[in-house]
Design an enzyme around this catalytic site. Structure first.
Site, PDB file in Angstrom:
ATOM      1  N   HIS A   1       0.829  -1.218   0.000  1.00 22.78           N
ATOM      2  CA  HIS A   1       0.000   0.000   0.000  1.00 22.78           C
ATOM      3  C   HIS A   1       0.854   1.256   0.000  1.00 22.78           C
ATOM      4  O   HIS A   1       1.873   1.356   0.687  1.00 22.78           O
ATOM      5  CB  HIS A   1      -1.062  -0.025   1.094  1.00 22.78           C
ATOM      6  CG  HIS A   1      -0.607   0.273   2.484  1.00 22.78           C
ATOM      7  ND1 HIS A   1      -0.470   1.541   2.966  1.00 22.78           N
ATOM      8  CD2 HIS A   1      -0.308  -0.539   3.535  1.00 22.78           C
ATOM      9  CE1 HIS A   1      -0.111   1.507   4.248  1.00 22.78           C
ATOM     10  NE2 HIS A   1       0.004   0.252   4.610  1.00 22.78           N
TER      11      HIS A   1
ATOM     12  N   ASP B   1       5.652   3.351   6.671  1.00 23.93           N
ATOM     13  CA  ASP B   1       4.395   2.582   6.597  1.00 23.93           C
ATOM     14  C   ASP B   1       3.522   3.240   5.528  1.00 23.93           C
ATOM     15  O   ASP B   1       2.894   4.247   5.793  1.00 23.93           O
ATOM     16  CB  ASP B   1       3.721   2.573   7.963  1.00 23.93           C
ATOM     17  CG  ASP B   1       2.363   1.889   7.952  1.00 23.93           C
ATOM     18  OD1 ASP B   1       2.002   1.275   6.936  1.00 23.93           O
ATOM     19  OD2 ASP B   1       1.654   1.984   8.974  1.00 23.93           O
TER      20      ASP B   1
ATOM     21  N   GLU C   1      -5.258   1.719   2.401  1.00 21.06           N
ATOM     22  CA  GLU C   1      -5.122   0.629   3.377  1.00 21.06           C
ATOM     23  C   GLU C   1      -5.315   1.158   4.786  1.00 21.06           C
ATOM     24  O   GLU C   1      -5.884   0.496   5.637  1.00 21.06           O
ATOM     25  CB  GLU C   1      -3.747  -0.033   3.246  1.00 21.06           C
ATOM     26  CG  GLU C   1      -3.609  -1.328   4.046  1.00 21.06           C
ATOM     27  CD  GLU C   1      -3.130  -1.145   5.485  1.00 21.06           C
ATOM     28  OE1 GLU C   1      -3.175  -2.125   6.233  1.00 21.06           O
ATOM     29  OE2 GLU C   1      -2.732  -0.024   5.873  1.00 21.06           O
ATOM     30  N   GLU C   2      -4.820   2.373   5.034  1.00 19.10           N
ATOM     31  CA  GLU C   2      -4.853   2.900   6.406  1.00 19.10           C
ATOM     32  C   GLU C   2      -6.273   3.173   6.898  1.00 19.10           C
ATOM     33  O   GLU C   2      -6.502   3.344   8.088  1.00 19.10           O
ATOM     34  CB  GLU C   2      -3.997   4.178   6.515  1.00 19.10           C
ATOM     35  CG  GLU C   2      -2.510   3.952   6.288  1.00 19.10           C
ATOM     36  CD  GLU C   2      -1.836   3.131   7.390  1.00 19.10           C
ATOM     37  OE1 GLU C   2      -2.495   2.829   8.390  1.00 19.10           O
ATOM     38  OE2 GLU C   2      -0.657   2.783   7.213  1.00 19.10           O
TER      39      GLU C   2
ATOM     40  N   ASP D   1       4.058  -5.369   3.828  1.00 14.87           N
ATOM     41  CA  ASP D   1       3.753  -4.241   4.711  1.00 14.87           C
ATOM     42  C   ASP D   1       4.853  -4.165   5.762  1.00 14.87           C
ATOM     43  O   ASP D   1       5.780  -4.970   5.751  1.00 14.87           O
ATOM     44  CB  ASP D   1       2.360  -4.427   5.357  1.00 14.87           C
ATOM     45  CG  ASP D   1       1.679  -3.101   5.674  1.00 14.87           C
ATOM     46  OD1 ASP D   1       2.393  -2.140   6.066  1.00 14.87           O
ATOM     47  OD2 ASP D   1       0.455  -3.008   5.560  1.00 14.87           O
TER      48      ASP D   1
ATOM     49  N   HIS E   1       3.703   4.768  12.644  1.00 14.21           N
ATOM     50  CA  HIS E   1       2.742   5.877  12.753  1.00 14.21           C
ATOM     51  C   HIS E   1       3.279   7.055  13.568  1.00 14.21           C
ATOM     52  O   HIS E   1       2.516   7.792  14.184  1.00 14.21           O
ATOM     53  CB  HIS E   1       1.400   5.404  13.319  1.00 14.21           C
ATOM     54  CG  HIS E   1       0.609   4.596  12.320  1.00 14.21           C
ATOM     55  ND1 HIS E   1      -0.767   4.504  12.349  1.00 14.21           N
ATOM     56  CD2 HIS E   1       1.001   3.855  11.268  1.00 14.21           C
ATOM     57  CE1 HIS E   1      -1.173   3.731  11.350  1.00 14.21           C
ATOM     58  NE2 HIS E   1      -0.106   3.316  10.676  1.00 14.21           N
TER      59      HIS E   1
HETATM   60 ZN   LIG Z   1      -0.234   1.820   9.043  1.00 11.99          ZN
END
Ligand SMILES: [Zn+2]
Length: 356
Positions: free
Chosen positions: A65, A177, A209-210, A235, A322
């Site tokens: 992603h 990420d 995706e998030e 990922d 994150h």
């Molecule tokens: Zn994430």
């Protein structure tokens, strides 16, 4: 890692692309795969596809992603301060003191996250975790009207930052990420083409995706459209090799320890075994992670597509997920691509992925 791959990874990391607003990052990704894919296309969700071996079998979808977490403007007050909501999972503590870039129709607008000075915080409040609704963005506007002219409701923002080189080939960036996953699926495609492979392979820079959670964002519709027999999601996963984490609770995953192969009910056991074998052939050490339920990645969306897809998950150990400074090892990134390319090189047209 090749200088070219490293450079395109850095451009990918520095492009802004919160979920639903991925075009800048997707553009960099499409440029990267432009050098070696037979065909590149997009879909209405914003997914980007890069294909090799259209006549080959089986069809394999590689999903990484390309979206990142971000902030979304939902109110501009009469003093010109901008109030935001999170796109994806934020720890508001990491926003304090940050600079941001707002992506508007007219281009980028810079701002900072406002917060009361320490002298003005009541002692009891200073001990509490700050909430997103207690932070605002200050772009220097003198009035609500001026701010509204520059920034609209629904505009998004990311932390203003640049990829940072650290010791031992480690990189820190805001969007690790999962730009590293998007970069890995592109690099795996390049390596598979170079090594020769008889499968039909489509690398996909998936979107949203998030915010997709269990339903899956772009991976869900992407998998439906491609109708693959095999899926590999790439990922990041939490590295547990830093202070304050208990390995008895979180497992033992180390940066630089090699790619992480997930095992669990959501992972096709044949895909897992073949990835493991590919790593062995390549002389790459892997780490194994137990995922006893859903994976919380694109792998879930790909696996549940149509009548089901034999799906595996390769993860890159990531510290400080994150946060504005997530860290990965470039070696783990490169080795992840090599394992997937090795998996593809050994894939026979009639490979059987049934668990029994
Ligand atoms: Zn994430």
């Amino acid at each position: 890692m090749r200088a070219e791959t490293r450079d395109s990874l850095k451009s990918l990391l520095d492009a802004a692309g919160p979920s639903g607003y991925e075009t800048a990052a997707a553009t960099v990704w499409r440029q990267t795969v432009g050098g070696f894919a037979d065909r590149i296309w997009g879909d209405v969700q914003g997914n980007s596809f890069a294909e090799i071996g259209a006549e080959g079998n089986p069809t394999v979808m590689l999903a990484g992603h390309v979206d990142e977490i971000g902030l979304m403007v939902h109110h501009v007050d009469d003093e010109g301060f901008i109030w935001v909501q999170g796109i994806g999972g934020w720890d508001p503590q990491v926003l304090i003191g940050q600079r941001v870039e707002l992506l508007t129709d007219e281009g980028q607008v810079t701002g900072v996250v406002g917060r009361r000075a320490i002298h003005l915080i009541r002692r009891e409040d200073g001990e509490k975790a700050v909430k997103l609704k207690e932070l605002w963005i200050d772009i220097g506007a003198l009035s609500g009207d001026e701010a509204r002219e520059k920034v609209g409701i629904g505009d998004v923002a990311v932390i203003r930052s640049e990829t940072l080189d650290l010791a031992n080939d480690r990189l820190a960036a805001r969007s690790i990420d999962n730009r590293v996953g998007a970069a890995v699926v592109a690099e795996a495609l390049r390596l598979a083409r170079e090594a020769g492979c008889s499968a039909h392979v489509i690398a996909v820079a998936t979107v949203q995706e998030e915010i997709g959670y269990v339903a899956g964002g772009g991976a869900r519709t992407g998998a439906y459209g491609l109708d693959p027999q095999v899926g590999i999601a790439v990922d990041v996963t939490h590295a547990t090799d830093h202070p304050t984490l208990d390995r008895k609770e979180h497992g033992d995953i180390r940066i630089g320890g090699g790619p992480v192969l997930a095992r669990g009910p959501a992972i096709n056991p044949v895909v897992y075994r073949r990835l493991h074998d590919a790593a062995k052939r390549e002389g790459i050490e892997v780490q194994v992670q137990a995922l006893p339920a859903m994976t919380g990645t694109d792998a879930d969306a790909v696996r549940m597509s149509r009548a089901g897809v034999a799906t595996g998950l390769v993860s890159i150990p990531n510290r400080y997920m994150h946060t504005p400074n997530q860290i990965v090892s470039l070696e783990d990134v490169e080795q992840s691509a090599r394992i997937i390319a090795g998996f593809l090189a050994q894939l026979e047209a009639d490979a059987d992925f049934l668990p029994l």
